[in-house]
Structures are given as C-alpha cells and as structure tokens.
Design a protein around this motif. Structure first.
Motif, short mmCIF file in Angstrom:
data_model
loop_
_atom_site.label_atom_id
_atom_site.label_comp_id
_atom_site.label_asym_id
_atom_site.label_seq_id
_atom_site.Cartn_x
_atom_site.Cartn_y
_atom_site.Cartn_z
N LEU A 20 47.01 50.67 14.77
CA LEU A 20 47.90 49.67 15.38
C LEU A 20 48.22 50.05 16.82
O LEU A 20 48.23 49.20 17.71
N CYS A 21 48.47 51.33 17.05
CA CYS A 21 48.75 51.79 18.41
C CYS A 21 47.54 51.57 19.32
O CYS A 21 47.68 51.15 20.48
N ALA A 87 53.82 49.57 8.87
CA ALA A 87 52.95 48.90 9.83
C ALA A 87 53.71 47.77 10.54
O ALA A 87 53.59 47.58 11.75
N LEU A 88 54.53 47.05 9.79
CA LEU A 88 55.33 45.98 10.36
C LEU A 88 56.32 46.52 11.39
O LEU A 88 56.51 45.94 12.47
N GLY A 105 46.96 39.78 14.23
CA GLY A 105 48.18 40.31 13.62
C GLY A 105 48.08 41.75 13.20
O GLY A 105 47.63 42.61 13.97
N LEU A 106 48.47 42.02 11.96
CA LEU A 106 48.50 43.39 11.43
C LEU A 106 47.14 43.90 10.99
O LEU A 106 47.00 45.07 10.63
N LEU A 107 46.13 43.05 10.98
CA LEU A 107 44.84 43.44 10.41
C LEU A 107 44.11 44.46 11.28
O LEU A 107 43.85 44.22 12.45
N THR A 108 43.80 45.59 10.69
CA THR A 108 42.97 46.60 11.36
C THR A 108 42.01 47.17 10.32
O THR A 108 42.37 47.36 9.15
N PHE A 132 48.34 34.98 5.29
CA PHE A 132 47.76 35.46 6.55
C PHE A 132 48.73 35.24 7.71
O PHE A 132 48.97 36.14 8.52
N GLU A 133 49.27 34.03 7.80
CA GLU A 133 50.10 33.67 8.96
C GLU A 133 51.49 34.30 8.90
O GLU A 133 51.98 34.82 9.91
#
Length: 298
Positions: A20-21, A87-88, A105-108, A132-133
């Motif tokens: 995320l970073c 993660a949020l 978004g949060l997907l990695t 997803f949204e």
C-alpha cells in the motif's frame, strides 16, 4: 530518492502494508522496521494492540511535514478482518496526506477479475460490485472493468469440461534479464544458465512425454497449450519444432482450442522462427510487451 520507514509493530501484515505504501509512494525507498525508534524522517507506524476483548489496529503517518492517524477497534478479531482493517487505516492515512485515491482502491497483489469471479459466485453480480466499490474502495470504472473481464473469463471457462486441462510449457531463459522482472528466469549470457540450456530441453521433452501418458491414463481433455517464460522466443526454430513435435506425439490435440507461443522480444524474433511456429500449427503468439517506450525500457 526519498526514504520512508514503515514500522510493523506486533502484527504480521507487513506484505499488505508495504505494498500500500509503494502504491502511494512508488519512487520512495521503503524499508520495514519491527521496533520503534526515534527516527525523524518520513515514516508510517502500524500497530496491533490487544486490550482485553478488544483488538485495536492503528496507522500513524508522518510524511513531508504532514501527519494523519486512523485506528479501528475490533471485538470479532480474525487475521482476515485484522488485515483488512489495518490496510484501511494505512490507506486512509496516505490518502489524507497525498490527496490521491488509487483507482484500484485497496487492491494490491491480486488479479481483480479472479476476486470478482469469487465474489459473484458467493454474493451475486450487484452485491459483488457494491463490495468492490464500498469495501475495497475501487472506482466505478475499474469495478465495471473487473466485472466485464470476469464475465468474459466465465464464458470461456464454461466451454471446458470437468476433465479439461491446459498445458503450460516453461522456458525459463532469456537473452538478458529485465530489471523489473519477477519471474523465474535466467539470462542465457550467464555461463551456468547457458550450460544448463540444452540439458533442460532434453529433460523437458521427457517430462512432456511423461505428462502425456498421465493425461491419457486419466482421460483428460487438452483445451490449450501455452509456451511461457522467460522468453520462449529464445528457442531456435529447430528447438521449437522439437518441443512442439513432442507435444503432438504425447497429447491428443483434437480438443485443443488454442496453441499459444510467447514471442514478446523483438531481439529474438525472426521470420524463420515464426514460419516454423505456423508450420507446427501454433495459432496464436503472445506479444506481451511491458512497454513500447524505449526510454522506459532503458
């Protein structure tokens, strides 16, 4: 190049946190630390604290003179719930500091269509889109794209039978190794790799023959063949024909709908090789360039 320390305190979600970073700061050097210290530069501190029946997850970012802090208190803690909520917290901190919201978004580190397919099976099409949204914070456009791809994949998969399989042939060698590559591959300019190349092909032929016997014994139905790498284009015309001939002798190709050969590097692609592939009934080549921009490649 900027340096950022990411502190991982008392939790095991370092992979998701680090990625995320990197999504928000792709040009920074990111290093993980597992103990708190007095570092004064750019940093984000992530932590898990157990407080009786409550588990608190928190992220505190101090980057470029801006600060942000988010936390979540959970009474129904599991690792899956914990990873999502941490993660949020990280995502909200970095979005607040940068003013940037990633479209995915949060997907990695996940194929969005694969996740979308899984969610559609369990929740249905509309609820999967809402997940997803609203939960993964993916944009409407990317959510729709993920679902379009997932539905296209589903229609292809529905053409297969319960005993269907696809054959992947690995050529883990390249003329040179790209700096961004994360695949198992070896540059043929390396003397050890060069020495192993021919023995590898000899053993690959044996494995093709053995796998063909296993497939026949189990009455399996071959749907597709894919030569991947590495760079399959590194094979000479004769080597390619040898391997393809081994496949034709070892497998029933009467049900094969697609025979693909990766040929993504112009420096090893020749007319002779392409003519050989055509002669051997290869009906698709995968160009798969990372980019056509030479400055990016350099």
């Amino acid at each position: 190049e900027a340096l950022m320390f990411v502190y991982i305190l008392d939790h095991k979600f370092h992979f998701e946190t680090e990625n995320l970073c990197r999504m928000f700061y792709p040009n920074s050097e990111i290093k993980l630390k597992y103990e708190l210290d007095e570092y004064e530069g750019d940093k984000i501190i992530t932590q898990l604290l157990n407080k009786g029946d409550v588990t608190e997850l928190s992220a505190k970012a101090d980057i470029g003179g801006k600060t942000a802090q988010h936390s979540k208190a959970l009474t129904d803690y599991t690792d899956e719930v914990g990873e999502y909520n941490l993660a949020l917290c990280v995502f909200e901190c970095l979005r607040e500091i940068t003013g940037y919201t990633p479209a995915w978004g949060l997907l990695t580190g996940v194929r969005p269509s694969k996740l979308m397919n899984k969610l559609m099976l369990s929740l249905g099409k509309e609820e999967a889109k809402e997940y997803f949204e609203n939960k993964l914070l993916v944009s409407k456009a990317k959510t729709q794209l993920a679902q379009d791809v997932a539905l296209a994949q589903t229609s292809a998969m529905e053409m297969s039978k319960p005993n269907s399989f696809s054959l992947y042939v690995s050529i883990p060698f390249c003329p040179s190794r790209c700096s961004y590559c994360s695949f198992v591959s070896h540059s043929i300019t390396n003397s050890n790799a060069k020495r192993l190349f021919e023995p590898y092909l000899d053993n690959l032929v044996k494995e093709i023959e053995l796998t063909g016997k296993i497939a026949a014994e189990n009455k399996l139905r071959l749907e597709s063949v894919y030569f991947g790498g590495g760079t399959p284009g590194i094979l000479s015309a004769e080597q390619s024909e040898r391997l393809i001939t081994a496949i034709k002798h070892s497998f029933d190709l009467s049900t094969c709908r697609e025979f693909t050969f990766e040929s993504g590097r112009a420096d090893v692609t020749t007319s002779e090789k392409l003519e050989t592939l055509k002669k051997c009934s290869v009906d698709r080549i995968s160009i798969n360039p990372q980019t056509f921009n030479n400055s990016v490649l350099e």
